[in-house]
Structure formats: C-alpha cells, structure tokens
Scaffold this active site. Structure first.
Site, short mmCIF file in Angstrom:
data_model
loop_
_atom_site.label_atom_id
_atom_site.label_comp_id
_atom_site.label_asym_id
_atom_site.label_seq_id
_atom_site.Cartn_x
_atom_site.Cartn_y
_atom_site.Cartn_z
N LYS A 12 0.86 -1.19 0.00
CA LYS A 12 0.00 0.00 0.00
C LYS A 12 0.89 1.22 0.00
O LYS A 12 1.92 1.26 0.69
CB LYS A 12 -0.89 -0.03 1.26
CG LYS A 12 -1.90 1.11 1.32
CD LYS A 12 -2.84 0.95 2.53
CE LYS A 12 -3.89 2.05 2.57
NZ LYS A 12 -4.82 1.92 3.73
N SER B 282 -10.11 -0.39 6.80
CA SER B 282 -9.49 -0.30 5.48
C SER B 282 -8.77 -1.55 4.97
O SER B 282 -8.38 -1.59 3.81
CB SER B 282 -8.52 0.88 5.43
OG SER B 282 -9.25 2.07 5.29
N SER C 218 -9.80 2.09 2.65
CA SER C 218 -8.86 2.82 1.83
C SER C 218 -7.85 1.93 1.10
O SER C 218 -7.24 2.39 0.13
CB SER C 218 -8.11 3.84 2.69
OG SER C 218 -7.29 3.17 3.64
N1 GLN Z 1 -13.51 4.40 5.96
C1 GLN Z 1 -12.85 4.74 7.17
C2 GLN Z 1 -12.39 6.18 7.12
O1 GLN Z 1 -12.55 6.78 6.14
C3 GLN Z 1 -11.70 3.82 7.46
C4 GLN Z 1 -10.44 4.17 6.79
C5 GLN Z 1 -9.26 3.35 7.23
O2 GLN Z 1 -9.39 2.31 7.88
N2 GLN Z 1 -8.09 3.85 6.91
O3 GLN Z 1 -11.89 6.72 8.06
#
Ligand code: GLN
Length: 492
Positions: free
Chosen positions: A79, A178, A154
C-alpha cells in the site's frame, strides 16, 4: 508456466525452493500481467519493475546458496502508505506526489529481509481517509469483479491488485476497516491485527491510536505467511507490543472451529441499511461454521449506536494533529509564489489536500479547539472506553464475535454518497479499531450481482492466530476463497 498467478503462497514457496520456477520468472510473470491488465484495474500507483527484477535475481541467488526464507523470491505489493526508500510514497495525495522517503517502513524492511520482491506501490484513498479509493489523487481503482464498481477503501489498490491476480498478496492498513472492507468488496481474506502487533514505523499516520498494518491475500493461509514476516515488536514504534509472536502458519492446522463459541450481536443484524444478500450470505456462513462444530451465541453490544459518531470524532481529531506536518516547508507539495509565510501554509494545504482530507482536518481541529475539547474529544474518549468494555464483557462468554464486514457489497464508481452515508458504511469495522482488537474478513459468497460478500470475525486481544486458524479451517471446507474474477482468469 502460464499459471504462476494461480499458485498460493505455500505453492510459490515450495515451487521456488524446489526450483520448479525462479523468482525472476515469477516476477516477470506478474510484471507482464500488471502491464497488460492494470490499465483496466488501475491498482498500481508505481510499478518498480527494475528493482523487482534485481530483488528477484538476489532471491534466486539466495535460494541457490541455501540462505532463503520461506518467502524468498515471492512478490508483494505495498500500500502506498508504507515508506519505501528511494521509491515514491504518496499516500494517494497530491501533497506527497513528489515524496521519496529516505528510509523503509519496518513492514517493508522486514519484507525485504525475508526476501520478498516488491512489485510496486498500490492505490488508496488519500491519507487512508475513505471507503472507495476514489479519494485518491491518482484516480479511482476498479473492482476486479465488476470494473464499474469500487474495490472499497482505503486499501482498495491492495485488494484490487490481489483480486485481479496482479500480486500474490499485499500489505494494507486499517484505521477503521481499510483492510477488512476492501477485502470484503473484492472477495479476499484480510486481517487487521491487534493494535501494537505490527509496527507503525514508516507507515504514514492517519489516526495514530487506531492505525494498524496487516495482510491482504486470497486465503487465511496466505495471510499467515505474511503475518509471520511483519508481526512483532519494533523499538522504533513505542506502541508496538513486546510480546512473543505466534507461528501463524504452523498454528493453522488445528481444530479451531470445534467447540468455538461465536457471539452474534443482536444489534448488528438489525442495522438499517444491511443489505439482504449480505445478511443471507453471512448467516449461511455462520450456519456452516455451526455445522463444523461451532456454537452460535446471541450477545448484546449495546454501544453499537455510538460507533460512528465516536470514530468520526477521534479519527479526524488525530488526523488534524498528524497532518499539521504538511506545511509546504520541509517536504511535500509547496504552492508557487507565496506572498508570505501564511500564504505559503494556506495555499500549500488548500492545493495539496483533497476535499475529504480537508473536511476531516476541519472537523478534527474544531473538536480539539479550546472550549470544545472537553465536550467533544474528551467525551468521545470516554465513550471509546465504554465500547471497549462492551467487547471485553462479550468475550467473557464467547471466543469470537461475528458480523458482516460491511452492510453492502461494493458501490458503483461515482455513486457519490454523502459523507454521512459513506461514514455509516463503516458501522461494522470501526469499533474494532476503537477497542484495538484484531479482526478478519473472509469471503463467504456473492450477492445477486455477483459481487463478493464478506464475513468478519472479531477476536480478543492477540488472537490473530486463532482468527487465521478458524478461517483456514472454514476455507478447507468451502471454496469461496478460490473463486476468481473474470479478469484474474485472463492471461498476459
Ligand atoms: N472508511 C474509514 C475512514 O474513512 C476507514 C479508513 C481506514 O481504515 N483507513 O476513516
């Protein structure tokens, strides 16, 4: 061999060790697939072909010399939130479009030390804020199961790359789902470890008390191989725990499901917005687990309604603090021709950050400001403790807790949900981060549109091995994890 991308991590490890194929052949095979198919999936931000081939040659030499580890010569995608020395690390942001880290994240360094070959860096929502990967400066990534849908976020690039067989496995990070939600949307297995199990050093910070890196792969067994490399204490991350790591691979062969008490939170299955197909597939998977020897126990998680408001206060508050460092001065994007210092700060941040990141910085800064701090941030921290206690109480009577990973399957690209609609989609994942618990997503079937559905199992602290074993046993008895998207079946 034309089907190297079909092989599991164990098969890759054995094939490399037995000289059935070389790491160079394997790496070239994946690079070819990326060159041909990623024009449609758009999972990679940066492909590091030259470095990958050099690493592959070094791996082949190590295998010949007898100094290889189980993963020497196996390719991986990282990532683009993990710092990689000499290679761009963008966090999906214009702010870091020109950023080349002087050091490797611990997760990356451990991967290199184990002989993994880095294929490249994969797309994500900007600074990991989002659930679709559309909040990326580099544009949307497609879901391999249906290119008109998002892969989730994400860590959407990680999920899409693995689901399209453009990498055998990948790293992801999970601040509020995410890893689990994109794994769910793309039909993968993804593990969010307990907070502190995997080092955060060199992982670009979103919300530091919630962030945790982990594996995304096609099976629990593949995840276990990566956990064996990345888990463990790191002197460079004071929040990483000094606690022995398990041998996640060796522990897979057990009887994890016999006698397992699985908690079914009443509140979770009555959430408005829980898709009927998702509910049905998850219930079928629970029935299967029951047939395999588990006991289903109805439990209460009374704090469920507080999850979204609590997370969406704490995460933005920490983000507003973490993202102060992007000031256009030391590194990252700098606005042109500033008239004075204030103009430099303002324009660098307004031009460098996308809309969602700016929204979170505003919310977080507001919540932390004098006069509001006690009413919002301190209160959210108190509720966070109650959420954690709710889980700990549940773990007095059950071993794991079951939930969907997400209330729906993958959204359409451009669906343009309002911020609140989008945040509500995180209902099943964010409490786990607030409590610091481990949780895993496993694919358990498809909806009427042939989009994957995921089951989430939440464990008590440091139960990563148990979660991986339960899913591994389930995967020995079912074949959802072996299903491939059409694009993954294509040859390069
Ligand atoms: N969708 C969640 C957010 O936008 C989780 C994102 C994540 O785990 N990085 O904060």
């Amino acid at each position: 061999m034309t089907d190297l991308h079909r092989l599991s991590i164990r098969e890759l490890s054995e094939g490399l060790a037995g000289a059935k194929f070389s790491s160079r052949e394997l790496t070239e095979h994946y690079l070819k697939r990326i060159a041909k198919l990623d024009t449609q999936v758009k999972s990679y931000v940066t492909v590091t072909a030259e470095q990958a081939l050099a690493q592959a040659d070094a791996a082949d030499a190590a295998i010949k010399a007898g100094t290889a580890t189980a993963l020497t010569g196996v390719p991986i995608a990282h990532k683009d939130i993990f710092c990689t020395q000499g290679i761009k690390t963008t966090a999906g942001s214009k702010m870091l479009d020109n950023f080349i880290s002087p050091y490797d994240a611990t997760v990356v360094a451990k991967g290199k030390a184990a002989g993994l070959v880095t294929l490249g860096k994969v797309n994500m929502d900007e600074f990991a804020m989002g659930s679709t990967s559309e909040n990326s400066f580099y544009g949307a990534t497609a879901n391999p199961w249906n290119l008109g849908h998002v892969p989730g976020g994400s860590s959407g690039g990680s999920a899409a790359a693995v689901a399209a067989d453009l990498a055998p496995f990948a790293t992801g990070t999970d601040t509020g789902g995410s890893i689990r939600q994109p794994a769910s949307f793309c039909g993968l297995t993804g593990l969010k470890p307990s907070y502190g199990r995997v080092s955060r050093f060199g992982m670009i910070a979103y919300a530091s008390s919630l962030d945790q890196g982990g594996p995304m792969a096609r099976s629990a067994e593949d995840c276990a191989y990566l956990m064996n490399v990345i888990a463990g204490h790191d002197a460079k991350d004071s929040t990483s725990i000094e606690k022995d790591v398990d041998d996640y691979v060796a522990n897979l062969n057990g009887t994890a499901i016999q006698g397992l008490r699985i908690g079914i939170p009443k509140q979770y299955f009555n959430v408005a917005g829980l898709d009927a197909d998702v509910k049905a597939r998850v219930e079928e998977s629970l029935k299967k687990l029951e047939d395999m020897g588990a006991t289903l126990v109805e439990i209460d998680l009374n704090m469920t309604e507080a999850y979204v408001p609590t997370y969406y206060l704490i995460a933005p508050a920490e983000a507003s603090s973490n993202l102060q460092r992007y000031d256009g001065v030391r590194y990252g994007y700098r606005a042109e021709n500033p008239v004075d210092l204030m103009d430099l700060y303002k324009r660098s941040r307004s031009e460098g950050f996308g809309a969602e990141v700016q929204r979170r910085i505003l919310i977080g800064t507001y919540a932390l400001s004098a006069g509001y701090y006690d009413a919002y941030y301190v209160k959210a921290q108190k509720v966070r403790r109650l959420i954690q206690q709710d889980f700990l109480k549940a773990f007095e009577s059950v071993d794991v807790i079951a939930a969907p990973s997400a209330p729906t399957t993958a959204y359409k690209i451009g669906a343009n949900l309002s911020p609140v609609e989008m945040y509500l989609g995180d209902i099943y994942t964010i409490a786990v981060n607030l409590a610091g618990l481990p949780a895993i997503n496993a694919p358990v079937g498809f909806d009427k549109d042939n989009l994957p559905v995921g089951l989430q199992l939440i464990g008590n602290y440091w139960s990563e091995s148990q979660l991986l074993s339960v899913v591994h046993q389930y995967q020995q008895a079912t074949d959802w994890h072996t299903k491939r998207a059409a694009i993954a079946e294509e040859n390069a």
